[in-house]
Design an enzyme around this catalytic site. Sequence first.
Site, PDB file in Angstrom:
ATOM      1  N   ARG A   4       0.842  -1.194   0.000  1.00 42.13           N
ATOM      2  CA  ARG A   4       0.000   0.000   0.000  1.00 42.13           C
ATOM      3  C   ARG A   4       0.878   1.245   0.000  1.00 42.13           C
ATOM      4  O   ARG A   4       1.714   1.433   0.872  1.00 42.13           O
ATOM      5  CB  ARG A   4      -0.900  -0.006   1.229  1.00 42.13           C
ATOM      6  N   SER A   9     -10.561  10.329  15.497  1.00 41.12           N
ATOM      7  CA  SER A   9     -11.209   9.253  16.239  1.00 41.12           C
ATOM      8  C   SER A   9     -10.279   8.697  17.318  1.00 41.12           C
ATOM      9  O   SER A   9     -10.717   8.409  18.443  1.00 41.12           O
ATOM     10  CB  SER A   9     -11.626   8.136  15.274  1.00 41.12           C
ATOM     11  N   GLU A  35      -0.459   0.087   9.088  1.00 38.09           N
ATOM     12  CA  GLU A  35       0.269   1.311   8.762  1.00 38.09           C
ATOM     13  C   GLU A  35      -0.643   2.536   8.832  1.00 38.09           C
ATOM     14  O   GLU A  35      -0.225   3.614   9.247  1.00 38.09           O
ATOM     15  CB  GLU A  35       0.914   1.211   7.380  1.00 38.09           C
ATOM     16  N   GLU A  67      -2.400  -9.222   4.588  1.00 38.55           N
ATOM     17  CA  GLU A  67      -3.130  -8.219   5.363  1.00 38.55           C
ATOM     18  C   GLU A  67      -3.894  -7.268   4.464  1.00 38.55           C
ATOM     19  O   GLU A  67      -5.017  -6.891   4.749  1.00 38.55           O
ATOM     20  CB  GLU A  67      -2.145  -7.446   6.247  1.00 38.55           C
ATOM     21  N   ASN A  68      -3.296  -6.916   3.338  1.00 43.21           N
ATOM     22  CA  ASN A  68      -3.942  -5.950   2.450  1.00 43.21           C
ATOM     23  C   ASN A  68      -4.939  -6.590   1.501  1.00 43.21           C
ATOM     24  O   ASN A  68      -6.047  -6.086   1.327  1.00 43.21           O
ATOM     25  CB  ASN A  68      -2.871  -5.179   1.670  1.00 43.21           C
ATOM     26  N   ARG A  87      -8.021  -7.801   3.436  1.00 45.24           N
ATOM     27  CA  ARG A  87      -8.818  -6.701   3.976  1.00 45.24           C
ATOM     28  C   ARG A  87      -9.464  -5.881   2.859  1.00 45.24           C
ATOM     29  O   ARG A  87     -10.349  -5.086   3.094  1.00 45.24           O
ATOM     30  CB  ARG A  87      -7.938  -5.787   4.832  1.00 45.24           C
TER      31      ARG A  87
END
Length: 287
Positions: free
Chosen positions: A50, A64, A90, A123-124, A127
């Site tokens: 990414r 948030s 990240e 992970e990317n 997801r």
Amino acid sequence: MAKKTRGLGRGLDAIFGEVSQAYENSMGDSERAVLELSVDIIKPNPYQPRKYFEENALQELADSIKDHGLLQPIVVCEDDSGEYVLLAGERRLRASKLAGMSTIRAIVADIDIQKMRELALIENIQRADLNPIELAYSYQELIDEYDITHEELSQRIKKSRAQITNTLRLLSLEAFVQESLIEGKITQGHAKILVTLSPQEQRLAMDSIIGQKLSVRDSEALIKNIKNPTKTPNRSQNPSNISMELLKEAQEILQKNAYKTSIKNNQICIEFSQDVEIKTFIEKISH
């Protein structure tokens, strides 16, 4: 020399088998493995696919975190020198820094440092938070690394072969088109139909799509016209015998009355941006 093919049993399967299992085990045992680490000592994963992080979304996440704290820890592992390397999260790490946090909660995963790239891809991809270009590069890395076909990759990551192939085709787009896709100026649907055009045609089509806010369907019609342009009469063979000087004179009068105009194919085109402009024009020519 031909590239050596890796056995799938110990190759790509390791990504979605052994590595993901180790990741889940570490997550499941998070109470023992969670540390509070300084945000400044965490090294980025050099294999993170990414590359683009939308600034507004990062700021929203930072706000948030300020209000509610970090709900999900990041995941790190220790490298050979004992330093912490980021494996997952990240966006959370960047947002925490943006929020002014000096430390961050992190799960220390017991994972072989050599499998960092594989874990970053897991992970990317799983997801589904990569933009289409980053996803295409992730697919290409897996195909090159494990010397597999689109069909074999499809079976491993549970996505259709057509989706993988269409995504990979985006890498053949010119850099300026890829950048527009990453920034959300055009959609993946727009990008897919630009693949068949030359670099000059891609620029022409993309500028029209963005400037006129064309839908994918309208863009398809535009691209058909670009590929098969309609022949227009040569100016020297003007079949309507309209004088260009008179056209320009009429254009000047319209422009003095605040009308935006252009001359195309021996015709004056008047452009309106609001209904009220059209109504005013109709009233003027009706009297």
